[in-house]
Design an enzyme around this catalytic site. Structure first.
Site, mmCIF file in Angstrom:
data_model
loop_
_atom_site.group_PDB
_atom_site.id
_atom_site.type_symbol
_atom_site.label_atom_id
_atom_site.label_comp_id
_atom_site.label_asym_id
_atom_site.label_seq_id
_atom_site.Cartn_x
_atom_site.Cartn_y
_atom_site.Cartn_z
ATOM 1 N N GLU A 171 51.635 45.349 48.061
ATOM 2 C CA GLU A 171 51.094 43.964 49.014
ATOM 3 C C GLU A 171 51.466 42.759 48.323
ATOM 4 O OE1 GLU A 171 46.881 43.478 47.486
ATOM 5 O OE2 GLU A 171 46.300 42.767 49.482
ATOM 6 N N LYS A 205 44.221 44.175 56.585
ATOM 7 C CA LYS A 205 43.146 44.623 55.437
ATOM 8 C C LYS A 205 41.708 43.941 55.888
ATOM 9 C CE LYS A 205 42.850 43.552 50.580
ATOM 10 N NZ LYS A 205 43.708 42.698 49.407
ATOM 11 N N CYS A 240 44.695 47.407 48.675
ATOM 12 C CA CYS A 240 44.008 46.974 47.399
ATOM 13 C C CYS A 240 42.616 47.008 47.535
ATOM 14 C CB CYS A 240 44.712 45.475 47.164
ATOM 15 S SG CYS A 240 44.374 45.180 45.422
HETATM 16 N N1 LIG Z 1 44.695 41.892 45.960
HETATM 17 C C1 LIG Z 1 43.520 42.781 45.765
HETATM 18 O O1 LIG Z 1 42.763 42.813 46.811
HETATM 19 C C2 LIG Z 1 43.009 42.576 44.349
HETATM 20 C C3 LIG Z 1 41.591 43.311 44.201
HETATM 21 C C4 LIG Z 1 41.844 44.377 43.151
HETATM 22 C C5 LIG Z 1 41.222 43.853 41.739
HETATM 23 C C6 LIG Z 1 40.485 44.804 41.002
HETATM 24 S S1 LIG Z 1 38.824 45.077 42.131
HETATM 25 C C7 LIG Z 1 37.758 44.759 40.727
HETATM 26 C C8 LIG Z 1 38.614 44.184 39.535
HETATM 27 N N2 LIG Z 1 38.763 42.856 39.305
HETATM 28 C C9 LIG Z 1 39.770 42.142 39.117
HETATM 29 O O2 LIG Z 1 40.105 41.231 38.777
HETATM 30 N N3 LIG Z 1 40.459 43.406 39.396
HETATM 31 C C10 LIG Z 1 40.204 44.524 39.621
#
Ligand SMILES: NC(=O)CCCC[C@@H]1SC[C@@H]2NC(=O)N[C@@H]21
Length: 494
Positions: free
Chosen positions: A60, A160, A193
Site C-alpha cells: 500500500e 479500500k 490494510c
Molecule cells: N494503512 C492502514 O490502513 C494502517 C492501519 C493499520 C494499523 C494497525 S490497525 C490498529 C493498530 N493501530 C496502529 O497504529 N497500527 C495498527
C-alpha cells in the site's frame, strides 16, 4: 505451479517519496518520483519470476508514498473498472490519457509472465448536481489495489473501504466492493490494510465467495503487543483458514515493516526488520487449496481466577491475573468472556507476565468490538505496565495451552517472541480446537500469546453483553457456576 501448489512472492518496499503539504508537485515531478519506485518493482518482479513466482504483491502507498489530499491528486490515474472494460495497458497504451503507472505495471506483468498486484491512487471525476456524495473538489480519490494478469490485462480493481484515520487524501467508495479474481492457481480476494479489522469485505471474501488466497497490500504501523504486522497477519490466515500474502511498506520512522507469506498453518516466510533500511523479496511455494483447521470446540473453564487487576492494553482495560508460579492453570474473565491458561515457564523473577481478558468495544484509533484472551510480558515489574509495549523478555515457556469460551466464530491466534527482531515461533505451536497449544515449548523468550476475537456481530449495536438487556447467553448457567466458584474462592482467600 502444479495442480496443488503455486509460488507466491511479496515485496516489502522502502518507498521513495516526498511530500510538502501546500506545495503540490507538477504532474511530471510526481511521475518522476513514482518512476523511481516502479524501477524497483520491475527489478523485483524479474527476480521473483527467476525464483519461479506466479504472482507478486506490492505494498500500500508503495508507488506514491503518503500525501496530502491536494498533493495526492498529481499522483493519481483514472483506473477503468475491469468489470466493464477489458484493457491491457501494455498492448494498448494510448486507449486512455495519462496512464504511465498502469502501462508500467502491465508491461512488468506481461514481460515476466506473472500476476502483479499493486496499490496506487485512482481518480474518478464526479458532478455534485448528479451525485450528492461527490466531494467538493469534484473528484473521488480512491486508495486502490489493481491486479494485472500474466499477460498484463487488468483483472481486478479494489477501492479500500476502511480508510485509516490519517488517510484524509482518499475517499471511501460509495459502497463496499467485494473483489475476487480467478487464476490457474486458485481463487483470490483482495483488500487493504485497516480493512483486516472489519467484516466486509475481508470475511465476506472468505465465507461468502470462498477464496483460497488473500492479497493484502498494507502500510501497517506496529503496535506491541497484539498489533505487530507479521503477528496479526499470520493470525488472520490461521483464524480464517486461508493463504494470506501481505506486503508492507518499509518506512521505519512510521513503524512500518513486516510482510508475510502465510497459510492456515502459519507463516511460510516472513520479514520484519526495524534496523535495516532495505526492502525485501519473499518467495515461497504454498498450497493452492489451503487446508483449513477443524471446527473449534467450545472451551469452557472449570475453576475461577486469583487476584485480579485492571491494566491498559492499547486503550483497552483488560482484567488481568499475574503468573506468580512457575507452572499453573489460571482462569480470568471479563463480561461474557472467560480465558484459561495452562503453562510452565522459566525465567528471571523480576520479569512478570500477566494473563488477561477483554470483552468490550475497542475505541482507540477506530471503534470495533473485541473479545481477547492475552498472555503478555509486562514492560517492567509493576503491574500497571502489563499490556504496555515491550520487546524485552528473557522468560521461555516449556508448555502452553491458551483457550477461551468464545461464542463468536472469528478468532485469530497470535504468538510473538523475541528473536533477532520480532519472531513468530513458527512450528513450535499450533492452533487446534480453538486453542493455542505448545506441547514441546517455545524456545525464544515470549512477548505475547493471544486469541484475538473480533465480534463483528456487535458492531451494529444489536448484540450486547449477556449482562445487558438485549440477549440472554446460552452460557448463563455456566457463568453463574463460575461466578459462584469465584465468590467462594474470594471468601476462602479472605
Ligand atoms: N494503512 C492502514 O490502513 C494502517 C492501519 C493499520 C494499523 C494497525 S490497525 C490498529 C493498530 N493501530 C496502529 O497504529 N497500527 C495498527
Amino acid at each position: 505451479y502444479d495442480d496443488t501448489s503455486f509460488v507466491a512472492a511479496v515485496y516489502e518496499h522502502a518507498v521513495v517519496w516526498t511530500s510538502i503539504p501546500g506545495q503540490p508537485p507538477t504532474r511530471q515531478e510526481a511521475i518522476d518520483f513514482m518512476k523511481q519506485n516502479l524501477d524497483v518493482y520491475r527489478e523485483q518482479t524479474r527476480e521473483a519470476k527467476r525464483q519461479g513466482a506466479d504472482i507478486i504483491v506490492f505494498p500500500e502507498d508503495g508507488i506514491h508514498g503518503f500525501q496530502s489530499r491536494e498533493n495526492q491528486y498529481f499522483y493519481l490515474e483514472t483506473i477503468p473498472d475491469p468489470e466493464k472494460i477489458v484493457w491491457n495497458p501494455c498492448d494498448d497504451p494510448d486507449r486512455f490519457n495519462d496512464t504511465p503507472v498502469q502501462q508500467n505495471l502491465s508491461c512488468m506483468a506481461k514481460e515476466n509472465n506473472i500476476y502483479v498486484v499493486a496499490n496506487f491512487g485512482d481518480k474518478q471525476f464526479c458532478d455534485s448536481s448528479e451525485d450528492s456524495s461527490c466531494p467538493n473538489d469534484g473528484r473521488y480519490q480512491f486508495n486502490t489495489d489493481v491486479v494485472f494478469d500474466n499477460e498484463g490485462t487488468i483483472v481486478a480493481r479494489y477501492h479500500k473501504e476502511h480508510l485509516f484515520m490519517t488517510e484524509l487524501q482518499f475517499n471511501r467508495p460509495p459502497s463496499v466492493e467485494i473483489v475476487t479474481f480467478q487464476t490457474p492457481f486458485g481463487k483470490f480476494g483482495v483488500f487493504t490494510c485497516f480493512d483486516v479489522l472489519f467484516r466486509d469485505p475481508a470475511v465476506a471474501l472468505v465465507e461468502d465467495c470462498g477464496v483460497d488466497t488473500i492479497v493484502f497490500p498494507t502500510a501497517w504501523m506496529d503496535v506491541l503487543p497484539l498489533f505487530v504486522s507479521v503477528e496479526f497477519h499470520q493470525a488472520w490466515a490461521m483464524g480464517m483458514g486461508v493463504n494470506f500474502l501481505s506486503s508492507n511498506t518499509h518506512v521505519l520512522d512510521r513503524r512500518m515493516t513486516g510482510s508475510t507469506i502465510s497459510t492456515p498453518s502459519g507463516a511460510v516466510s516472513y520479514y520484519h526488520d526495524m534496523n535495516s533500511t532495505e526492502g525485501r523479496l519473499l518467495v515461497a511455494e504454498i498450497p493452492i487449496k489451503p487446508i483449513k483447521n477443524g471446527v473449534r470446540s467450545a472451551e469452557l473453564p472449570i475453576t475461577q481466577h486469583d487476584t485480579e487487576f485492571v491494566s491498559d492494553l492499547f486503550g483497552d482495560p483488560f482484567t488481568f491475573v499475574d503468573l506468580t508460579k512457575e507452572s499453573d492453570y489460571v482462569i480470568i474473565c471479563q463480561n461474557d468472556l472467560c480465558c484459561s491458561l495452562n503453562y510452565t515457564k522459566s525465567g528471571i523473577s523480576s520479569e512478570i507476565y500477566a494473563f488477561g481478558a477483554f470483552d468490550d468495544l475497542h475505541t482507540n484509533e477506530g471503534q470495533y468490538y473485541l473479545q481477547i484472551c492475552a498472555l503478555v510480558k509486562c514492560a517492567n515489574s509493576s503491574r500497571d505496565t502489563c499490556g504496555q509495549p515491550t520487546n524485552d523478555a528473557q522468560t521461555t515457556f516449556s508448555h502452553l495451552r491458551l483457550a477461551g469460551n468464545f461464542k463468536f466464530p472469528h478468532v485469530f491466534p497470535e504468538v510473538l517472541t523475541r528473536g533477532i527482531g520480532m519472531d513468530l515461533a513458527v512450528g513450535e505451536w499450533e492452533y487446534k480446537n480453538g486453542a493455542i497449544i505448545s506441547t514441546s515449548g517455545i524456545s525464544k523468550p515470549l512477548l505475547s500469546a493471544a486469541l484475538f476475537g473480533r465480534v463483528y456481530e456487535r458492531d451494529d449495536g444489536t448484540f450486547k453483553h449477556t449482562s445487558g438487556a438485549m440477549e440472554v447467553s446460552p452460557h448463563l448457567p455456566l457463568l453463574l457456576i463460575l461466578f459462584s466458584v469465584h465468590l467462594i474462592g474470594s471468601v476462602v482467600t479472605v
